[in-house]
Design a protein around this motif. Sequence first.
Motif, short mmCIF file in Angstrom:
data_model
loop_
_atom_site.label_atom_id
_atom_site.label_comp_id
_atom_site.label_asym_id
_atom_site.label_seq_id
_atom_site.Cartn_x
_atom_site.Cartn_y
_atom_site.Cartn_z
N ALA A 20 0.83 -1.21 0.00
CA ALA A 20 0.00 0.00 0.00
C ALA A 20 0.86 1.26 0.00
O ALA A 20 0.60 2.22 -0.72
N LYS A 21 1.92 1.21 0.78
CA LYS A 21 2.84 2.35 0.86
C LYS A 21 3.45 2.64 -0.52
O LYS A 21 3.49 3.78 -0.96
N LEU A 24 0.64 3.92 -3.06
CA LEU A 24 -0.09 5.16 -2.79
C LEU A 24 0.81 6.29 -2.30
O LEU A 24 0.33 7.35 -1.91
N GLU A 25 2.13 6.06 -2.35
CA GLU A 25 3.07 7.05 -1.86
C GLU A 25 2.88 8.40 -2.52
O GLU A 25 2.95 9.44 -1.89
N ASP A 32 -3.67 8.98 0.16
CA ASP A 32 -2.26 8.62 0.22
C ASP A 32 -2.03 7.57 1.31
O ASP A 32 -2.95 7.20 2.04
N TRP A 33 -0.79 7.11 1.43
CA TRP A 33 -0.45 6.09 2.41
C TRP A 33 -0.87 6.47 3.83
O TRP A 33 -1.34 5.65 4.60
N TRP A 34 -0.74 7.72 4.19
CA TRP A 34 -1.07 8.10 5.57
C TRP A 34 -2.55 7.98 5.86
O TRP A 34 -2.95 7.76 7.00
N ILE A 36 -4.33 5.50 4.59
CA ILE A 36 -4.39 4.05 4.85
C ILE A 36 -3.91 3.75 6.27
O ILE A 36 -4.53 2.97 7.00
N HIS A 37 -2.83 4.37 6.64
CA HIS A 37 -2.25 4.18 7.96
C HIS A 37 -3.26 4.56 9.06
O HIS A 37 -3.47 3.81 10.02
#
Length: 220
Positions: A20-21, A24-25, A32-34, A36-37
Amino acid sequence: GPIKNNERRAGILRAAAVLAKGELEHESSGHDWWHIHRVTKLAKTIAAEEGADLFVCELAALLHDLADEKLVDDHEAGMKRTESWMLENGASAEEASRVLEIISTMSFRGGSGSPMTTLEGRVVQDADRLDAIGAIGIARTFVYSGKKGRPMHDPNIPVRHKMTPEEYRSGNDTAINHFHEKLLKLQDLMNTDAGRRIAEERHSFMLEFLERFEREWNGM
Ligand code: ADP
Ligand code: NI
């Protein structure tokens, strides 16, 4: 045995985060990755409180935007790819199908109003919606509007609670109006008690923000 199984699952989750990172970076439309995080953290919190399957919730949260209609041209191909990825990385057929069911219902535009049939689906959908409200939701809204070149506010445009697709396409939207057309409605769409509790707090923070915004706009 159970230890091997936990190790297998931990390995899949680590690999899914890496995937994912990487994918979607450089995403800049708010997924974005964050994002998702944050959704993954929320999903774990809600899953624990609701007694949902933690592994399925966490994996679905990590993969939930990889086949999103807004991010990939071919939703079907994105789903297939996500499924193969899970099977190749050690997920059982049952786990893969449970995760796939969640992310296909979540990511499909037409499905955004359709009810989630499983507890795990309700958990992950709540987590995704929570990331659109509160302080983070406010920030994401202004980033999105700015990227589209739209004004943050226009007091000459009356508040619209519903917008037609034509109005959307015309781009005649403001950041402040987005709260009325979408964000203030999310609280009532929550599926779980845990989600509702977090949503209530974030909702009242948005109301407070909108009041202050209005006061400051008017020079008070
Ligand atoms: P989701 O997949 O979570 O439904 P969207 O693609 O609709 O997300 O939105 C991504 C982010 O951009 C969210 O935080 C959302 O509130 C914000 N956003 C979407 N549409 C608008 C808009 N018309 N104006 C301002 N912000 C928007
Ligand atoms: Ni999302």
